[in-house]
Design an enzyme around this catalytic site. Structure first.
Site, short mmCIF file in Angstrom:
data_model
loop_
_atom_site.label_atom_id
_atom_site.label_comp_id
_atom_site.label_asym_id
_atom_site.label_seq_id
_atom_site.Cartn_x
_atom_site.Cartn_y
_atom_site.Cartn_z
N LYS A 116 0.85 -1.20 0.00
CA LYS A 116 0.00 0.00 0.00
C LYS A 116 0.88 1.24 0.00
O LYS A 116 1.83 1.35 0.77
CB LYS A 116 -0.88 0.03 1.27
CG LYS A 116 -1.91 -1.07 1.31
CD LYS A 116 -3.25 -0.58 0.77
CE LYS A 116 -4.25 -1.71 0.64
NZ LYS A 116 -4.74 -2.18 1.92
N ASP A 155 3.03 -7.11 9.80
CA ASP A 155 1.65 -7.11 10.27
C ASP A 155 1.67 -6.86 11.77
O ASP A 155 2.52 -7.39 12.48
CB ASP A 155 1.01 -8.48 9.94
CG ASP A 155 -0.50 -8.42 10.04
OD1 ASP A 155 -1.02 -8.22 11.14
OD2 ASP A 155 -1.15 -8.58 8.99
N ILE A 156 0.70 -6.10 12.25
CA ILE A 156 0.64 -5.76 13.68
C ILE A 156 0.43 -7.03 14.53
O ILE A 156 0.74 -7.07 15.70
CB ILE A 156 -0.48 -4.71 13.94
CG1 ILE A 156 -0.27 -3.98 15.26
CG2 ILE A 156 -1.86 -5.32 13.90
CD1 ILE A 156 0.82 -2.99 15.28
N ASN A 160 -8.51 -2.13 12.26
CA ASN A 160 -9.23 -2.58 11.05
C ASN A 160 -10.48 -1.72 10.88
O ASN A 160 -11.56 -2.20 10.55
CB ASN A 160 -9.57 -4.08 11.11
CG ASN A 160 -10.77 -4.34 11.98
OD1 ASN A 160 -11.05 -3.58 12.90
ND2 ASN A 160 -11.50 -5.40 11.68
N THR A 182 -10.84 5.51 20.10
CA THR A 182 -11.90 6.17 19.34
C THR A 182 -13.01 6.62 20.29
O THR A 182 -13.22 5.99 21.34
CB THR A 182 -12.52 5.21 18.30
OG1 THR A 182 -13.68 5.81 17.74
CG2 THR A 182 -12.93 3.86 18.89
N TYR A 214 -16.42 -3.29 15.88
CA TYR A 214 -15.26 -2.38 15.85
C TYR A 214 -15.14 -1.66 17.20
O TYR A 214 -14.07 -1.64 17.83
CB TYR A 214 -15.44 -1.38 14.70
CG TYR A 214 -14.59 -0.14 14.81
CD1 TYR A 214 -13.22 -0.18 14.57
CD2 TYR A 214 -15.16 1.09 15.17
CE1 TYR A 214 -12.45 0.96 14.67
CE2 TYR A 214 -14.39 2.24 15.27
CZ TYR A 214 -13.04 2.17 15.02
OH TYR A 214 -12.27 3.30 15.13
N LYS A 256 -12.19 -2.13 19.97
CA LYS A 256 -11.39 -0.95 20.32
C LYS A 256 -11.45 -0.74 21.84
O LYS A 256 -10.46 -0.33 22.47
CB LYS A 256 -11.89 0.31 19.60
CG LYS A 256 -11.61 0.35 18.12
CD LYS A 256 -10.15 0.52 17.75
CE LYS A 256 -9.63 1.92 17.88
NZ LYS A 256 -8.26 2.06 17.31
N1 LIG Z 1 -11.21 8.00 10.65
C1 LIG Z 1 -11.98 8.30 11.71
O1 LIG Z 1 -13.00 8.97 11.58
C2 LIG Z 1 -11.58 7.81 13.09
C3 LIG Z 1 -12.34 8.25 14.20
C4 LIG Z 1 -11.97 7.80 15.47
C5 LIG Z 1 -10.88 6.95 15.63
N2 LIG Z 1 -10.19 6.54 14.53
C6 LIG Z 1 -9.05 5.67 14.74
O2 LIG Z 1 -7.98 6.23 14.03
C7 LIG Z 1 -7.09 5.20 13.60
C8 LIG Z 1 -6.78 5.36 12.14
O3 LIG Z 1 -7.96 5.40 11.38
P1 LIG Z 1 -7.89 5.80 9.85
O4 LIG Z 1 -9.13 6.53 9.56
O5 LIG Z 1 -6.59 6.43 9.54
O6 LIG Z 1 -7.96 4.34 9.19
P2 LIG Z 1 -7.05 3.72 8.03
O7 LIG Z 1 -6.79 4.72 6.96
O8 LIG Z 1 -7.73 2.46 7.64
O9 LIG Z 1 -5.69 3.39 8.76
C9 LIG Z 1 -5.49 2.20 9.46
C10 LIG Z 1 -4.13 1.69 9.11
O10 LIG Z 1 -3.93 0.45 9.83
C11 LIG Z 1 -3.32 -0.45 8.93
N3 LIG Z 1 -3.58 -1.83 9.29
C12 LIG Z 1 -4.77 -2.47 9.36
N4 LIG Z 1 -4.60 -3.74 9.71
C13 LIG Z 1 -3.27 -3.91 9.87
C14 LIG Z 1 -2.45 -5.02 10.22
N5 LIG Z 1 -3.00 -6.22 10.48
N6 LIG Z 1 -1.11 -4.86 10.31
C15 LIG Z 1 -0.55 -3.66 10.02
N7 LIG Z 1 -1.26 -2.56 9.66
C16 LIG Z 1 -2.61 -2.70 9.59
C17 LIG Z 1 -3.94 -0.12 7.60
O11 LIG Z 1 -3.11 -0.67 6.59
P3 LIG Z 1 -3.73 -1.39 5.29
O12 LIG Z 1 -3.90 -0.29 4.30
O13 LIG Z 1 -2.69 -2.39 4.93
O14 LIG Z 1 -5.04 -2.02 5.69
C18 LIG Z 1 -3.95 1.39 7.63
O15 LIG Z 1 -2.72 1.90 7.22
C19 LIG Z 1 -7.74 3.87 13.97
O16 LIG Z 1 -7.16 3.40 15.17
C20 LIG Z 1 -9.20 4.26 14.21
O17 LIG Z 1 -9.78 3.39 15.16
C21 LIG Z 1 -10.51 6.95 13.26
#
Ligand SMILES: NC(=O)c1ccc[n+]([C@@H]2O[C@H](COP(=O)([O-])OP(=O)(O)OC[C@H]3O[C@@H](n4cnc5c(N)ncnc54)[C@H](OP(=O)(O)O)[C@@H]3O)[C@@H](O)[C@H]2O)c1
Length: 327
Positions: free
Chosen positions: A36, A52-53, A75, A114, A138, A142
């Site tokens: 990616k 991988d985490i 995720n 979150t 989710y 979390k």
């Molecule tokens: N966006 C929101 O509105 C929001 C609101 C509240 C909290 N959050 C929190 O913010 C954080 C980031 O969210 P985001 O919006 O940035 O989501 P995101 O773009 O999906 O980012 C998550 C990252 O985690 C990686 N990942 C997933 N599974 C993995 C694994 N098994 N091993 C290694 N890497 C892995 C993904 O990589 P891949 O591309 O390889 O899947 C991606 O780079 C999360 O913890 C989420 O709970 C987000």
């Protein structure tokens, strides 16, 4: 120079944190899965550790030698109900980070949780002490991860901070794109009354929340809700988006109960095939659950000050979509 590891540093939030860390002169490592590219192209000059985490050895390798870990992986984008994956990524992945951070004497671990751990909010605005009430897989996983973090904090001498971001918007993130596109085309319908509350946060403000606590001992052992200054009803949000798009606001309405039933059926039907359901309960919760939070604690303890009004947040996001040819 402070060395910082950002897990999930190729994702939406993680890549913006990385960009800002680099601007502040930090040495940055990222733990990411191979294959990616960063969603945020300005995140260059980083040291990428592929893994991988869920792989404790890969996690240890990435953590060894850094001062600060910002654990962002989740995720998050998976709407379906793969219990095993949600648990292993969100909970076991977090345990791997905790163990590695303790093993290699990390100075500060910042865990990204979150506001979803508070689930359906009954007390408005909710704050860090509002009871936990997760409503989907989710949010549940979390919350379990966050509870593991607090237990670890009690049992080990490891400085930890938890950040609970509120609903993020940004020019390079497609999660809100469908909403903008449907309003633009006049085919967005509101499920329920539309009076449910929503609390948009511009990505740069959320990033600031993480960065304000890196070198701040007052943040140790604390959870902070980080987000924009205001919350509004979904009807008002749609009106602002429509105004920015210069189109009419949505007037179509659907009743909640049948849509929720359909979402449940969709999830169950897609589960055996391992495909992402087109409609799922988490998507419907957008119309169902109040999201209205106080950021007073972050302001008071971290001097956190969001810079983007809701109008700015929507405008910047839309400008980014237009610049990328997405709208
Ligand atoms: N966006 C929101 O509105 C929001 C609101 C509240 C909290 N959050 C929190 O913010 C954080 C980031 O969210 P985001 O919006 O940035 O989501 P995101 O773009 O999906 O980012 C998550 C990252 O985690 C990686 N990942 C997933 N599974 C993995 C694994 N098994 N091993 C290694 N890497 C892995 C993904 O990589 P891949 O591309 O390889 O899947 C991606 O780079 C999360 O913890 C989420 O709970 C987000």
């Amino acid at each position: 120079m402070t060395k910082v590891l950002v897990t999930g540093g190729q994702g939406f939030l993680g890549s913006h944190i990385v960009t800002q860390l680099l601007e502040e002169g930090k040495e940055v490592r990222v733990l990411a899965r191979p294959g990616k590219e960063s969603t945020n192209n300005s995140a260059k000059g980083i040291n990428i550790f592929y893994g991988d985490i869920r792989d404790s050895e890969a996690v240890e390798t990435a953590v060894n030698g850094v001062d600060v870990v910002i654990h962002v992986v989740s995720n998050f984008r998976k709407g379906g109900s793969d219990n095993q994956e949600a648990y292993s990524v969100n909970v076991q992945g977090t345990e791997n980070i905790l163990n590695a951070a303790a093993k290699y004497d990390v100075r500060h671990l910042i865990h990204c949780s979150t506001i979803g751990v508070h689930g359906t909010v009954l007390e408005i605005p909710a704050n860090e002490s509002t009871p936990f009430n997760p409503t989907d897989l989710y949010q549940e996983t979390k919350l379990i991860a966050e509870q593991k973090v607090w237990k670890f904090y009690q049992d080990h001498n490891l400085p930890i901070t938890v950040i609970r971001p509120i609903s993020l918007f940004g020019p390079d993130d497609r999660r809100m794109l469908k909403l903008f596109r449907m309003i633009n085309k006049g085919n967005f319908f509101i499920v329920g009354s539309g009076e449910v509350l929503f609390h948009p946060t511009y990505i740069d403000d959320a990033v600031k929340g993480f960065l304000t606590c890196i070198e701040n001992p007052k943040a140790y052992g604390e959870a902070f809700i980080v987000g924009g200054e205001q919350y509004i009803s979904l009807n008002q949000l749609c009106q602002i988006i429509a105004d920015e798009l210069k189109v009419k606001p949505p007037s179509l309405r659907l009743p909640m109960a049948p849509v929720l039933a359909l979402a449940t059926i969709c999830e169950k039907a897609c589960e055996p095939f391992g495909i992402e359901p087109p409609l799922h309960r988490r998507r419907v919760s957008f119309f169902q659950n109040n999201r209205a939070f106080s950021i007073a604690k972050a302001k008071q303890v971290l001097d956190f000050e969001p810079q983007y009004s809701i109008q700015d947040c929507i405008r910047e996001t839309l400008n980014g979509y237009v610049a990328r040819g997405w709208i």
